[in-house]
Design a protein around this motif. Structure first.
Motif, short mmCIF file in Angstrom:
data_model
loop_
_atom_site.label_atom_id
_atom_site.label_comp_id
_atom_site.label_asym_id
_atom_site.label_seq_id
_atom_site.Cartn_x
_atom_site.Cartn_y
_atom_site.Cartn_z
N ARG A 1 57.16 -14.66 29.56
CA ARG A 1 56.89 -15.70 28.58
C ARG A 1 58.06 -15.85 27.61
N LEU A 2 58.66 -14.72 27.23
CA LEU A 2 59.78 -14.77 26.29
C LEU A 2 60.94 -15.57 26.86
N THR A 3 61.30 -15.33 28.12
CA THR A 3 62.43 -16.06 28.69
C THR A 3 62.15 -17.56 28.75
N TYR A 4 60.90 -17.92 29.01
CA TYR A 4 60.54 -19.34 29.04
C TYR A 4 60.60 -19.93 27.63
N ASP A 5 60.07 -19.20 26.66
CA ASP A 5 60.08 -19.70 25.29
C ASP A 5 61.50 -19.79 24.73
N MET A 6 62.39 -18.93 25.22
CA MET A 6 63.80 -19.06 24.84
C MET A 6 64.36 -20.40 25.28
N MET A 7 63.99 -20.82 26.49
CA MET A 7 64.44 -22.12 26.98
C MET A 7 63.87 -23.26 26.14
N LEU A 8 62.60 -23.14 25.80
CA LEU A 8 61.96 -24.15 24.98
C LEU A 8 62.63 -24.23 23.61
N ALA A 9 62.89 -23.07 23.02
CA ALA A 9 63.56 -23.05 21.72
C ALA A 9 64.98 -23.61 21.82
N TRP A 10 65.64 -23.36 22.95
CA TRP A 10 67.00 -23.87 23.15
C TRP A 10 67.01 -25.40 23.09
N GLU A 11 65.97 -26.02 23.61
CA GLU A 11 65.89 -27.48 23.59
C GLU A 11 65.58 -28.01 22.19
N PHE A 12 64.90 -27.21 21.38
CA PHE A 12 64.51 -27.63 20.03
C PHE A 12 64.88 -26.54 19.03
N PRO A 13 66.17 -26.29 18.83
CA PRO A 13 66.57 -25.15 17.99
C PRO A 13 66.55 -25.41 16.49
N ALA A 14 66.83 -26.64 16.09
CA ALA A 14 67.03 -26.91 14.67
C ALA A 14 65.77 -27.37 13.97
N ALA A 15 65.71 -27.15 12.68
CA ALA A 15 64.58 -27.61 11.88
C ALA A 15 64.43 -29.12 12.05
N GLY A 16 63.19 -29.56 12.22
CA GLY A 16 62.94 -30.98 12.39
C GLY A 16 62.98 -31.46 13.82
N SER A 17 63.29 -30.55 14.76
CA SER A 17 63.41 -30.97 16.16
C SER A 17 62.22 -30.55 17.01
N ALA B 1 68.53 -26.29 29.53
CA ALA B 1 68.01 -25.05 28.93
C ALA B 1 67.87 -23.97 29.99
N PHE B 2 67.37 -24.34 31.16
CA PHE B 2 67.19 -23.38 32.25
C PHE B 2 68.54 -22.79 32.67
N SER B 3 69.54 -23.65 32.83
CA SER B 3 70.85 -23.21 33.31
C SER B 3 71.61 -22.42 32.25
N ARG B 4 71.22 -22.55 31.00
CA ARG B 4 71.88 -21.80 29.94
C ARG B 4 71.27 -20.41 29.75
N ILE B 5 69.95 -20.31 29.83
CA ILE B 5 69.26 -19.05 29.52
C ILE B 5 69.11 -18.14 30.73
N THR B 6 68.68 -18.67 31.87
CA THR B 6 68.33 -17.79 32.99
C THR B 6 69.50 -17.00 33.57
N PRO B 7 70.75 -17.49 33.57
CA PRO B 7 71.82 -16.65 34.10
C PRO B 7 72.04 -15.36 33.32
N ALA B 8 71.45 -15.25 32.13
CA ALA B 8 71.54 -14.00 31.38
C ALA B 8 70.72 -12.89 32.04
N VAL B 9 69.86 -13.29 32.99
CA VAL B 9 69.08 -12.33 33.79
C VAL B 9 69.45 -12.60 35.24
N PRO B 10 70.45 -11.90 35.78
CA PRO B 10 71.00 -12.24 37.10
C PRO B 10 70.00 -12.32 38.24
N ILE B 11 68.91 -11.55 38.18
CA ILE B 11 67.94 -11.61 39.26
C ILE B 11 67.22 -12.95 39.29
N ILE B 12 67.18 -13.65 38.15
CA ILE B 12 66.49 -14.94 38.09
C ILE B 12 67.39 -16.06 38.60
#
Length: 220
Positions: free
Chosen positions: A118-134, A150-161
């Motif tokens: 869930r954390l890795t998915y929520d990281m992607m969601l937050a990446w799309e809406f990082p700033a206040a008001g977004s 967002a997927f291509s930015r976050i998931t490569p940090a976990v090589p198995i994904i």
């Protein structure tokens, strides 16, 4: 100024003003409330969206330091361009996410941990809406979907994904039936399949070509 921000945040939580973000009570709402009750919301960062604040807080717990200390570390380590106000929220979020993932993936069987998935998915969601008001107007637990960037930015940090070479193609496969937006249920099923040879034996395998190599997507 910091005291004023904390007081405003605590007041919003007590009044239930964050309920406009979500239709039903969710884990995000519970975390908003917990943040408000914890030492008067001192780790709430006004530059970040609510979902980014929640993700940064989770990262700080994994790393064993406060969100405020994470911000101080980022300010001390990042280049001036990374701290530019127009990019600050996303760059700081990435800094927290990548540090937390580097530590989390050292634990054996981390893909079996639902909180990690869930954390890795929520990281992607937050990446799309990082700033206040977004922040999007939706149920963060049920309605949320994420896009390819967002997927291509976050998931490569976990090589198995995934990795930077095949992430776009992998995303296309995972979202082939959902209009190019990734749902958590599909993403979680994919992660569970990565360590489940049963899916392969049942023949539930998708193959696709990515930059001249064949990658197997299990359990989609």
């Amino acid at each position: 100024m910091a005291s004023k921000t904390r007081n405003m945040f605590v007041g919003l939580v007590r009044e239930g003003s964050f309920k406009w973000l979500i239709k039903n009570r969710s884990s995000f709402e519970e975390e908003f409330e917990e943040m408000g009750k914890s030492t008067a919301g001192r780790n709430w960062m006004p530059e970040l969206s609510p979902v980014a604040n929640v993700v940064v807080r989770r990262c700080s717990k994994i790393l064993g330091i406060s969100a405020s200390q994470l911000r101080e570390n980022f300010v001390g380590e990042a280049s001036d361009s990374m701290k530019d106000p127009s990019r600050y929220a996303r760059n700081f979020l990435e800094y927290c996410c990548f540090r937390a993932l580097a530590l989390s993936t050292q634990v054996t069987g981390y893909l079996d941990d639902k909180k990690f998935r869930r954390l890795t998915y929520d990281m992607m969601l937050a990446w799309e809406f990082p700033a206040a008001g977004s922040q999007p107007l939706l149920n963060m637990d049920e309605d949320a979907t994420v896009g390819v960037e967002a997927f291509s930015r976050i998931t490569p940090a976990v090589p198995i994904i995934a990795n930077v070479i095949i992430s776009d193609s992998l995303f296309e496969v995972l979202t082939s039936s959902t209009g190019g937006r990734l749902q958590f249920s599909v993403y979680e099923k994919y992660l569970l399949g990565l360590e489940s040879p049963t899916s392969a034996r049942n023949g539930n395998i998708l193959a696709y070509k990515a930059i001249g190599s064949t990658t197997w997507v299990v359990g989609v």
